[in-house]
Design an enzyme around this catalytic site. Structure first.
Site, PDB file in Angstrom:
ATOM      1  N   GLY A   1       2.551  21.285  -3.967  1.00 46.65           N
ATOM      2  CA  GLY A   1       2.635  19.844  -3.757  1.00 46.65           C
ATOM      3  C   GLY A   1       2.677  19.439  -2.295  1.00 46.65           C
ATOM      4  NE  ARG A  44       7.775  10.474  -3.989  1.00 46.01           N
ATOM      5  CZ  ARG A  44       8.317  10.541  -5.196  1.00 46.01           C
ATOM      6  NH1 ARG A  44       9.296   9.697  -5.549  1.00 46.01           N
ATOM      7  NH2 ARG A  44       7.909  11.460  -6.055  1.00 46.01           N
ATOM      8  N   GLY A 104       8.884  25.213  -6.733  1.00 40.35           N
ATOM      9  CA  GLY A 104       9.303  25.466  -5.371  1.00 40.35           C
ATOM     10  C   GLY A 104      10.238  24.440  -4.789  1.00 40.35           C
ATOM     11  CB  ALA A 126      40.061  31.232  36.535  1.00 39.53           C
TER      12      ALA A 126
END
Length: 482
Positions: A18, A22, A108, A386
């Site tokens: 398909g 949409r 699917g 750091a």
């Protein structure tokens, strides 16, 4: 599953041609994901889990992309170039089968069908000696679906489409899911389906009449949960499927011993594995081939992709891990990032705003704050101060930094790769290290400090008129300097 089901071969045809207009997407409809898998991949997984001998996927729109996504030795493909209906698509798929097997038709864009439901469908199909078994369910309002019309015996007489149904038939609540389990005659009978209808298409539902003509039994297996046969034609329906699938996945993990503090906000893809006694705080995202070991705790709003955590790892909130491996008892975060190739051995501490990429940190390494460690090997029990960074990129190539065991690196150090620091070496805070540091040595790589007396007084006297109103302390300080 009954012994007969295990012995009788099953082939599966997945209809996935398909266009899905949409969805309004350049991505083929079948490749839109639900919880980590393209929709069509869920159908293939279901076919595999139910023990299919042959799996054929009928592709059409975006065929190249769909086939690439599903490529593997267990899946074959048939292309439907022109969309001529489900009967036509089935025939194309059936032509790729070896034959002499039951044939299951899946879709699917319907990812919710569970292996438990498909096994139950097979049991009913064989135990009742059906030639064709329709998978059905019920909705109070089945508008848009074909209705199942049963005879006095309970067998299926026909499936009537919405537009062709009588008022009485429209009141029926049992609907056709489009999933069929058929005996080995199906491909031969499907070749007899005609297209004498308004759309001039070949409908798979016409198989019912062809089976009836042979005196064969056609029945329906009605499942209690209609959401299992939901499909997605647009993004709204896709989101609803994802919500339902996520709830199923999350419940499975909770029943297996995983604590989800807020199941509604946990996103866990189907490919993720989680051991018992793991705790997931709200907003956690787990993707791909992620594996979480026993007793781990994942802090709120952390995201892990293709990451392996050993037992008792602590991931603190808002951390991002991608392609990382974290050893037993280590802790990471908050606000840390482990990128691809980050490997942490046991008992490693990675603190806030530390990034690690393509680096191996041995047992007991600590990097508590604000560091970048890329393309590095760091020995056991080393401490990274750091602000430390490994400067690994020269604009063209990446280079590695080798740090031995027990190394102490002071704050705001820059290690310019390629460089090696020997065991027990020290790097003074603020240093830029561009040459190897021998074992046990201290590296100091910074400019000599100069203190310029009176500089502040001269500066602030020049600035006093401009900033005195903004800096109330300034006038008092200047008056003390006179």
């Amino acid at each position: 599953m009954t012994p007969d089901v295990a012995q009788r071969p099953l082939d599966v045809v997945v209809l996935a041609a398909g266009a899905g207009t949409r969805m309004r997407s350049a991505l083929p409809k079948m490749l839109h994901e639900v919880c980590g898998r393209p929709m069509v991949a869920w159908a293939v997984k279901a076919a595999r889990d139910v023990g299919a001998r042959d799996i054929v996927v009928v592709t059409g729109h975006g065929a190249d992309q769909v086939e690439a996504a599903l490529a593997g030795p267990e899946v074959r493909f048939a292309r439907q170039g022109e969309q001529l209906g489900t009967g036509h698509a089935f025939l194309l798929g059936a032509a790729k089968l070896r034959g002499d097997a039951d044939v299951l038709v899946l879709y699917g864009d319907s990812p919710m069908l569970s292996v438990e439901t498909l096994n139950a469908l097979r049991d009913v199909h064989l135990s009742e000696h059906n030639a064709l078994t329709v998978l059905s369910s019920r909705l109070d309002d089945a508008t848009g679906y074909g209705r199942i019309v049963r005879g006095e015996s309970g067998d299926v007489e026909r499936i009537v489409e919405q537009k062709a149904a009588t008022p009485e038939e429209l009141r029926l609540t049992e609907f056709n899911s489009g999933v069929y389990l058929m005996d080995a005659r199906a491909p031969e009978l499907a070749a007899q389906i005609g297209n004498d209808n308004a759309a001039q298409e070949y409908y798979l539902t016409d198989l019912l009449a062809l089976y009836h003509q042979q005196g064969a039994r056609v029945a329906a297996y009605c499942i209690p949960d209609p959401s299992e046969v939901m499909g997605a034609n647009d993004r709204v329906q896709l989101a609803e499927l994802a919500r339902l699938m996520q709830r199923r996945i999350n419940e499975r993990h909770m029943r297996a011993g995983v604590t989800l503090r807020d199941p509604a906000t946990a996103y866990i893809e189907d490919t993720v594995t989680i051991a018992p006694d793991v705790i997931l705080e709200p907003g956690v995202v787990l993707r791909g081939q992620t594996d979480i070991g026993t007793g781990a705790v994942i802090g709120a709003y952390s995201s892990l992709t293709d990451t392996q955590l050993a037992a008792r790892v602590q991931i603190r909130p808002h951390s991002v891990l991608e392609g990382a491996r974290v050893g037993e008892g280590s802790d990471v975060g908050p606000f840390a990032r482990l990128r691809a190739g980050a490997v942490l051995d046991t008992g490693v501490h990675i603190g806030n705003f530390v990034e690690v990429k393509n680096s191996h940190l041995a047992a007991g390494v600590k990097a508590g704050h604000l560091a970048y460690l890329g393309d590095a090997s760091i020995g056991a029990e080393s401490n990274i101060g750091a602000g430390t960074i490994t400067a690994n990129f020269d604009g063209v190539n990446k280079h590695r930094t080798q740090i031995g065991a027990g190394v102490f690196i002071g704050s705001n150090a820059t290690l310019i790769a390629p460089v090696t620091l020997g065991d027990a070496a020290f790097v003074a805070g603020g240093s830029t290290v561009s040459a190897d540091v021998p074992e046990g040595a201290m590296a100091v790589g910074r400019g000599t400090q100069r203190n310029i007396g009176g500089w502040s007084l001269r500066y602030w006297k020049r600035m006093e008129r401009q900033v005195a109103q903004k800096l109330p302390w300034l006038s008092a300080w200047l008056s003390r300097q006179d």
